[in-house]
Scaffold this motif. Structure first.
Motif: not given
Length: 425
Positions: A3, A29, A35, A37, A67, A69-71
């Motif tokens: 990750t 990615d 993985e 982020h 794939r 992921k955004v926070k």
């Protein structure tokens, strides 16, 4: 599955650092074993800063088909969110966390987040340094930078000048510098000297009718492009003055200026904007070394003063992502007559469209621009020299193949390979 967390502005924000962070995440990615982020700010700066930072113009989604992921979690103005950010990142159990460092004012929150992260996680903390010495310069920049980036296990720089500045910032710290990504086996801190990769977020449209768009804009035969936020350190005032000298000798030239004035994105008639501008002006007077507020920088006024209205085309707005290619495709070269320079997103963007660059011989430009090969270099602060390079480019244009060749090693894949260096390789 390793990750990897890319901390920095997410794709909803304007500007080069958002594009950079997004490009990095997209490249990571591409390996199906990763993985990835993006952990982003919700608000990157103190609330008193009178500027709109969110991109409300673009419709394209750079992360479509990935794939990643955004926070959005980190609010500069809410210290409680800083610890929540560190906890969230730690909960992902990352192998590496890459912080985008681009402005000293973020030193307090980023220093706190990275410090907590070191306690909560075994991840390698990497700071990707877009600068060490701030372009604008204030009395507290060095202190904020020292605090903001000190918890890094590894640093990335884009120029040797930045390596030297890092060593000067921490004179008692041992550093090992390389260009491969190999981590130091000793207590010395690794510095990976890389480059600003060539953006892959934008591409030319082979079916785009450049001649029709040129005609629509009213552009002449030879087009010089200034692209990006209008900031004082980018020297647009000098570019316009140099261009005036070019028009004195030729009538077949145009200067195309695309970008919004950095400090003119809010409605100045609103009370909230007036309050923010007032508070920010006070803060600048307290902390800027030269006491010169950039809020009053208006170089576009020179166009009328110098009588350049018929040979200058101005798009004084944020250019939506999906329209960027149009302005590069109708241009012959990009003009970067900066006052100071660290590796530039506009430079990278220019290489993406295989345009030569006219730049001042400052900062890292002599490292990346080979005079007479992929661009021409003018003397710093010398308007005559700048005009001479513009005229020389018309008389001795540089082939796109040279630009392509000079940028071929500056790919995101090469960049990521160094970040993910495997000791077993």
């Amino acid at each position: 599955m390793p990750t990897i967390v890319c901390f920095g502005p997410g794709p909803k924000f304007k500007g080069g650092i958002s594009n950079y962070n997004t490009s990095l995440a997209k490249t990571l990615d591409k390996n199906p074993e990763n993985e990835v982020h993006i952990v982003s700010w919700t608000n990157q700066y103190p609330s008193i800063i009178p500027r709109e930072f969110v991109d409300k113009s673009s419709h394209s989604d750079f992360l479509e088909g990935t794939r990643v992921k955004v926070k959005y979690i980190t609010n500069y103005n809410n210290p409680f969110s800083w610890k929540e950010t560190a906890k969230y990142i730690a909960s992902l159990n990352p192998e590496k966390v890459i912080f985008q460092w681009a402005i000293s004012i973020q030193g307090i929150p980023m220093g706190a987040i990275s410090k907590w992260l070191k306690r909560l996680s075994d991840a390698e903390v990497i700071f990707d340094l877009h600068f060490v010495v701030q372009k604008e310069g204030s009395t507290i920049d060095e202190r904020l930078t020292k605090r903001g980036i000190k918890h890094a296990d590894t640093y990335i720089t884009h120029a040797y000048k930045t390596v030297d500045e890092l060593k000067a910032l921490y004179p008692n710290r041992a550093f090992v510098v390389n260009e491969t990504g190999e981590r130091s086996p000793s207590d010395a801190t690794t510095v990976i000297k890389l480059f600003h990769p060539v953006y892959d977020l934008y591409e030319s449209d082979p079916d785009f009718d450049t001649e029709a768009f040129k005609k629509e804009l009213g552009l002449k035969k030879h087009v010089f492009l200034f692209f990006g936020f209008i900031r004082k350190y980018k020297g647009l005032h000098n570019t316009i003055r140099a261009f005036k000298k070019v028009t004195d000798e030729r009538d077949d030239v145009s200067l195309l200026i695309c970008g919004e004035e950095f400090w003119a994105t809010l409605d100045t008639s609103k009370l909230t904007t007036k309050i923010k501008r007032g508070l920010f002006a006070v803060a600048q007077k307290l902390f800027l070394k030269n006491k010169d507020s950039e809020q009053d920088y208006r170089p576009l006024k020179l166009i009328e003063e110098l009588g350049l209205e018929k040979s200058t085309v101005v798009k004084n707005e944020f250019i939506p992502n999906e329209d960027v290619h149009k302005y590069f495709q109708v241009s012959d070269c990009s003009v970067l007559y900066y006052l100071t320079a660290t590796p530039s997103g506009v430079e990278s963007l220019t290489y993406n469209f295989e345009l030569p660059i006219l730049a001042t011989s400052v900062g890292h430009f002599p490292e990346t621009i080979k005079d007479g090969f992929n661009g021409y270099l003018a003397k710093d602060q010398d308007i005559d020299s700048m005009a001479e390079q513009m005229l020389k480019f018309i008389e001795k244009p540089l082939p796109k193949e040279n630009v392509r060749k000079s940028a071929e090693n500056m790919s995101w894949e090469n960049y990521v390979t160094a970040i993910l260096y495997d000791h077993s390789d």
